[in-house]
Design an enzyme around this catalytic site. Sequence first.
Site, mmCIF file in Angstrom:
data_model
loop_
_atom_site.group_PDB
_atom_site.id
_atom_site.type_symbol
_atom_site.label_atom_id
_atom_site.label_comp_id
_atom_site.label_asym_id
_atom_site.label_seq_id
_atom_site.Cartn_x
_atom_site.Cartn_y
_atom_site.Cartn_z
ATOM 1 N N HIS A 71 0.809 -1.284 0.010
ATOM 2 C CA HIS A 71 -0.119 0.013 -0.002
ATOM 3 C C HIS A 71 0.855 1.289 0.059
ATOM 4 C CE1 HIS A 71 1.107 -0.627 4.221
ATOM 5 N NE2 HIS A 71 0.736 0.602 4.543
ATOM 6 N N ASP A 107 0.564 4.942 1.924
ATOM 7 C CA ASP A 107 -0.243 5.384 3.426
ATOM 8 C C ASP A 107 -1.019 6.681 2.795
ATOM 9 O OD1 ASP A 107 0.909 3.630 5.115
ATOM 10 O OD2 ASP A 107 2.689 5.216 5.420
HETATM 11 C C1 SIN Z 1 5.628 -1.170 9.355
HETATM 12 O O1 SIN Z 1 5.151 -1.527 10.547
HETATM 13 O O2 SIN Z 1 6.572 -2.063 9.044
HETATM 14 C C2 SIN Z 1 4.830 -0.398 8.429
HETATM 15 C C3 SIN Z 1 3.443 -0.076 8.848
HETATM 16 C C4 SIN Z 1 2.836 0.791 8.048
HETATM 17 O O3 SIN Z 1 2.301 0.284 6.984
HETATM 18 O O4 SIN Z 1 3.004 1.975 7.987
#
Ligand code: SIN
Length: 292
Positions: A99, A101
């Site tokens: 994804h 963000d």
């Molecule tokens: C992660 O915890 O490595 C990434 C988490 C996120 O999607 O921001």
Amino acid sequence: MAGLRIHKVAGALGAELSGVDLSQTLPDSLIAEIRQAFIEHQVIFFRDQALSPDQQVAFGRRFGPLNIHPYVAGMDEHPEVMEIVKEPSDRTNFGGGWHSDMSFLETPAIGSILHAIELPDWGGDTLFSSQAVAYEALTPALRATLDTLNAVHSAGREYSASGHSAQKRASMKVVEAEGAVGEYIHPVVLTHPETGRKALYVNPAFTTKFEGWSKRESKPLLDFLFEHCRSEAFTCRFQWSPGAVAFWDNRSVWHYALNDYPGQRRHMRRVTVDPMPANSMDPVPHAQLAKA
Ligand code: SIN
């Protein structure tokens, strides 16, 4: 301080930066160097940073205003700081799928800064994939078609009451989002406002269809892009250590938090940088509320 040192970690994207203490109030010239590395390498990493939530907020604010997540409550004293926790009893993790963000917002975040607080004994790495390199690897004919398209993004699959986050992640403070989840339209190809480099801007978590196309019509091309965009050659992988920090450009990078440490705890803190208001950094000037 001996000066900033930069080591690439993979061919497509990613660089580790050393020689800087992010807990300090850094001079503008050093922030400019970090910003340049962030833009050039798309995701940058730092090791051994002892950052309080206040210091992480202060560092993030050097790059823009901080986002307050609409569906995940932040820390009580620091609403901009999201605690990403997987408890030993949790079966699913936050961010466990490719994804970008906040692509489901009208004005998506430009960057995310993640700090490792507590890590499992093994596993828990994060993968990143360059959507600029993914775009450049397509044929000129498909690139030309994609350049003309917009896509609809929604947080519904993740954050509605029946969504993945709401249902499964008790350890995260996911806020009830039924009825409140909007849909926004963004170009399928973003042109980076600072480099002019183009990158694909669709992702499996939040993109639901192409504007003006049905979901059924959109699915084959979206499925092709989602498969293409996670090709190994476009990725890098970060193995966390306590105090490590990753700072990625959501305009041109996908990421994926691996869920390969059952029975162990992982605790991270994230701040998310929004574009400067009324500034040429605005990544998606064409964003608009989806009509359908
Ligand atoms: C992660 O915890 O490595 C990434 C988490 C996120 O999607 O921001």
